[in-house]
Design an enzyme around this catalytic site. Structure first.
Site, mmCIF file in Angstrom:
data_model
loop_
_atom_site.group_PDB
_atom_site.id
_atom_site.type_symbol
_atom_site.label_atom_id
_atom_site.label_comp_id
_atom_site.label_asym_id
_atom_site.label_seq_id
_atom_site.Cartn_x
_atom_site.Cartn_y
_atom_site.Cartn_z
ATOM 1 N NE ARG A 68 95.359 42.084 44.332
ATOM 2 C CZ ARG A 68 95.591 41.040 43.526
ATOM 3 N NH1 ARG A 68 96.798 40.798 43.074
ATOM 4 N NH2 ARG A 68 94.606 40.228 43.186
ATOM 5 C CB ILE A 94 94.967 40.824 38.532
ATOM 6 C CG1 ILE A 94 96.206 41.072 39.406
ATOM 7 C CG2 ILE A 94 93.732 41.108 39.363
ATOM 8 C CD1 ILE A 94 96.295 42.519 39.953
ATOM 9 C CB SER A 95 97.376 35.786 40.118
ATOM 10 O OG SER A 95 97.712 35.425 38.813
ATOM 11 C CD GLN A 96 94.384 33.117 46.076
ATOM 12 O OE1 GLN A 96 94.573 32.265 45.198
ATOM 13 N NE2 GLN A 96 94.037 32.804 47.292
ATOM 14 N N PRO A 97 96.521 37.558 45.381
ATOM 15 C CG PRO A 97 95.996 39.343 46.809
ATOM 16 C CD PRO A 97 95.369 38.262 45.980
#
Ligand code: SAH
Length: 246
Positions: A68, A94-97
């Protein structure tokens, strides 16, 4: 005498300092090793524990492999494995994992699947999917983001990710139908062309609603019927383009 005292002092400082520094036997030596450890911790804590409960082994494995930190801009790299979304430029994130893992798991990805993504952003979600399915087609409306994601995927060897610049509202007709569709920007209504491009029995995961009141919906196409289930309250950037005129 003064010199001796100074030398002794320096020796003591470096000795005490050692334990906390990278480079000792129990600490990672390179930046890549440090990120690998952070990634492992991210999977264990943010995806499996903390009541989050991501269970799909293949999804967890993909999340533990995709770097990431190589998908985010330099200034936020050290936060790549934090439990949070991050800015990627052009007002996008970018979205949260956890959200990436959750949406991926909901699609029940299979090795032979062909998946469509709307909202490439950094390319991270596409890379995670590419480890689990045969082909990923991804559309991004902001050209420089699409080009950067394309370059990142190519450099890191995700050769089954195909990215194009455009408005995802109309999907990718030439490559349809898809086994599943993942939308990572939020329209207020589900775009009709995307439902049409979903295979019989296929699944779509999509955030719907205005920014202050969105839910993630899981859609399953069963004949003429679309089963729709709200699965999680979320906050995604709004879908732009044609949908704004609807
Ligand atoms: N999945 C991405 C995060 C996406 S952020 C990742 O893994 O990094 C949402 C993205 O959707 C933004 O990059 C935004 O530019 C894009 N977007 C917004 N409206 C769109 C549209 N109509 N078609 C395609 N992309 C769109």
């Amino acid at each position: 005498m003064d010199k001796m005292f100074y030398l002794l002092l320096m020796l003591l400082i470096s000795w005490f300092g050692c334990g906390a520094k990278p480079g000792t036997s129990s600490s990672p030596t390179t930046e890549e090793e440090r990120f690998a450890l952070e990634r492992k911790k991210m999977v264990e804590e943010q995806l499996i524990s903390w009541g989050r409960g991501i269970k799909n082994k293949r999804v967890l494995e993909a999340m533990s492999k995709v770097p990431r930190h190589l998908f985010v801009p330099d200034d936020v790299r050290n936060h790549a494995y934090d439990d949070t979304p991050l800015p990627i430029g052009y007002g996008q994130t970018i979205s949260q994992p956890y959200i990436v893992a959750f949406m991926t798991e909901q699609l029940d990805p299979q090795p032979g699947h062909r998946v469509l993504e709307i909202g490439t952003g950094s390319g991270y979600q596409a890379a995670v999917l590419s480890m689990l399915v045969a082909e990923v087609y991804s559309i991004e409306i902001i050209e420089p983001l699409a080009l950067r994601a394309q370059e990142t995927c190519k450099r890191l060897g995700y050769t089954n990710v195909f990215i194009k610049v455009g408005d995802g509202y109309r999907g990718w007709k030439e490559k349809a139908p898809f086994d599943s569709i993942i939308v990572t920007c939020a329209p207020e209504k589900i775009p009709e062309p995307l439902i049409e491009q979903l295979k019989e029995g296929g699944k779509m995961i999509i955030p719907v609603g205005p920014i202050w009141d969105q839910s993630l919906y899981l859609l399953t196409k069963e004949g003429k019927e679309i089963k729709k289930q709200a699965v999680l309250p979320v906050r995604f950037v709004p879908m732009k383009g044609e949908i704004e005129q609807k």
